[in-house]
Design a protein around this motif. Structure first.
Motif, PDB file in Angstrom:
ATOM      1  N   UNK A  42     -27.825  38.577  32.182  1.00  0.00           N
ATOM      2  CA  UNK A  42     -27.531  37.237  32.688  1.00  0.00           C
ATOM      3  C   UNK A  42     -28.500  36.204  32.132  1.00  0.00           C
ATOM      4  N   UNK A  43     -29.589  36.633  31.497  1.00  0.00           N
ATOM      5  CA  UNK A  43     -30.580  35.698  30.972  1.00  0.00           C
ATOM      6  C   UNK A  43     -29.972  34.929  29.805  1.00  0.00           C
ATOM      7  N   UNK A  44     -29.775  33.635  30.007  1.00  0.00           N
ATOM      8  CA  UNK A  44     -29.177  32.794  28.973  1.00  0.00           C
ATOM      9  C   UNK A  44     -27.698  33.050  28.761  1.00  0.00           C
ATOM     10  N   UNK A  45     -27.090  33.871  29.628  1.00  0.00           N
ATOM     11  CA  UNK A  45     -25.696  34.253  29.396  1.00  0.00           C
ATOM     12  C   UNK A  45     -25.024  34.547  30.731  1.00  0.00           C
ATOM     13  N   UNK A  46     -25.130  33.599  31.670  1.00  0.00           N
ATOM     14  CA  UNK A  46     -24.611  33.846  33.018  1.00  0.00           C
ATOM     15  C   UNK A  46     -23.513  32.851  33.367  1.00  0.00           C
ATOM     16  N   UNK A  47     -22.753  33.213  34.386  1.00  0.00           N
ATOM     17  CA  UNK A  47     -21.604  32.388  34.748  1.00  0.00           C
ATOM     18  C   UNK A  47     -21.995  31.015  35.262  1.00  0.00           C
ATOM     19  N   UNK A  48     -23.125  30.890  35.947  1.00  0.00           N
ATOM     20  CA  UNK A  48     -23.596  29.596  36.409  1.00  0.00           C
ATOM     21  C   UNK A  48     -22.943  29.148  37.694  1.00  0.00           C
ATOM     22  N   UNK A  49     -23.107  27.860  38.015  1.00  0.00           N
ATOM     23  CA  UNK A  49     -22.700  27.324  39.305  1.00  0.00           C
ATOM     24  C   UNK A  49     -21.771  26.116  39.170  1.00  0.00           C
ATOM     25  N   UNK A  50     -20.892  26.140  38.206  1.00  0.00           N
ATOM     26  CA  UNK A  50     -19.899  25.068  38.095  1.00  0.00           C
ATOM     27  C   UNK A  50     -18.857  25.241  39.197  1.00  0.00           C
ATOM     28  N   UNK A  51     -18.124  24.188  39.497  1.00  0.00           N
ATOM     29  CA  UNK A  51     -17.085  24.263  40.525  1.00  0.00           C
ATOM     30  C   UNK A  51     -16.030  25.306  40.155  1.00  0.00           C
TER      31      UNK A  51
ATOM     32  N   UNK B  44     -21.988  21.410  42.078  1.00  0.00           N
ATOM     33  CA  UNK B  44     -22.199  22.681  42.779  1.00  0.00           C
ATOM     34  C   UNK B  44     -21.986  22.515  44.274  1.00  0.00           C
ATOM     35  N   UNK B  45     -22.570  21.473  44.853  1.00  0.00           N
ATOM     36  CA  UNK B  45     -22.432  21.216  46.286  1.00  0.00           C
ATOM     37  C   UNK B  45     -20.964  21.042  46.661  1.00  0.00           C
ATOM     38  N   UNK B  46     -20.252  20.247  45.887  1.00  0.00           N
ATOM     39  CA  UNK B  46     -18.837  19.999  46.178  1.00  0.00           C
ATOM     40  C   UNK B  46     -18.004  21.267  46.008  1.00  0.00           C
TER      41      UNK B  46
END
Length: 328
Positions: free
Chosen positions: A102-111, A147-149
């Protein structure tokens, strides 16, 4: 077993056991039969709080994770488990491709990721609603407002209950909560970090961040929790993966602080006074502390779990707690 309430909104808050069972290696390193036996014993003892993630345990299989969630789903169905058991999961740190980190290659926190990953977790767990969903690690690429939304939409739809955050700097947690509050949206209410009796160095690089250990509780986060008592702290790696009691599992360099020998001596002294194990004293110290903590315990056998369960009813005297708190 003893219990406490997490969350403040009557629509989403839950009563959970003061001890949480970590299912990280269930379905991979811990085989299905053993995992089921541990889960059954936890429930038999009154445990109601289980922790997993959508990326557990990708490093064991060379995949992307999901094995733990899938096992918990099978266990739930085989035992007829309903919403009396609170299962927390996480998203944001799942590798984008099998065989990668996941380091530098993760799904992240987009909506988009939040919606799609939460849906897949619900399918694997076999639930209509995720009781508690964490943002697993920081995502510097996505605006916090998005992310919050993204999380708030799922709460509004009823597919997620409580929101949590893990391995984020305290100021990022507060910023996200402030953005949510200003918009009238639900915010993070449960925080999950590494905390144990021995303090951990915060200035060393980690996989999460080369600038410092954002996954461990430090002074800033403790001050924040004291000022915001409605928040709940859940701690992982509380027993240092066996290092308190197994000489073949030495403490890592992150615990090489001047206070370590002094605190270890105090810990052993109190364990001798109470007749409890060192591990049980650590767990009791966390559960009953100034900032009450829900320890997240792993177990590879029922015997290991039974030791942790025994800590729930361990009452440290004010003198013993003072001895532990002031050992520096």
């Amino acid at each position: 077993m003893r219990y406490r309430t997490i969350g403040t909104d009557p629509r989403t808050r839950r009563e959970v056991s003061v001890l949480s069972l970590g299912a990280m290696l269930f379905g991979t390193k811990t085989d299905e039969a053993t995992s089921y036996a541990i889960l059954d014993r936890f429930v038999e003892a009154g445990g109601t709080f289980i922790d997993t993630s959508n990326n557990y345990a990708f490093w064991m299989t060379g995949g992307q994770g999901g094995d733990s969630e899938e096992l918990l789903g099978r266990w739930r169905r085989s035992r007829g488990v309903g919403d009396e058991i609170v299962i927390a999961t996480k998203l944001g740190a799942r590798p984008l491709a099998p065989g990668t980190s996941y380091v530098g290659n993760r799904e992240g926190l987009s909506a988009k990721v939040i919606r799609e990953s939460a849906e897949r977790s619900r399918e694997r767990l076999g639930v209509a609603r995720l009781d508690l969903l964490y943002a697993h690690i920081e995502d510097h690429r996505v605006p916090v407002q998005e992310t919050v939304a993204g999380f708030a939409e799922l709460v509004a739809e009823g597919t997620v209950g409580l929101l949590g955050v893990s391995n984020h700097r305290a100021w990022r947690v507060e910023r996200a909560r402030a953005v949510a509050a200003a918009a009238g949206l639900p915010g993070y209410e449960v925080l999950q970090y590494h905390r144990s009796y021995l303090p951990c160095r915060l200035d060393g690089p980690t996989d999460l961040d080369p600038d410092g250990n954002v996954g461990a509780v430090g002074g800033d986060l403790m001050s924040y929790l004291r000022a915001e008592p409605e928040l709940t702290l859940v701690s992982y790696a509380t027993l240092l993966r066996g290092a308190y009691t197994h000489p073949d599992k030495p403490l890592g360099p992150e615990y090489d602080l001047p206070s370590a020998p002094v605190r270890l001596a105090a810990l052993r002294e109190v364990a001798k006074q109470t007749g409890a194990t060192v591990n049980q004293v650590v767990l009791a110290w966390l559960i009953g502390g100034e900032v009450p903590t829900i320890p997240l315990v792993g177990a590879s056998s029922v015997a290991q779990l039974n030791e942790s369960i025994g800590a729930v009813d361990l009452a440290l005297t004010p003198e013993q707690r003072h001895r532990l708190d002031t050992a520096w």
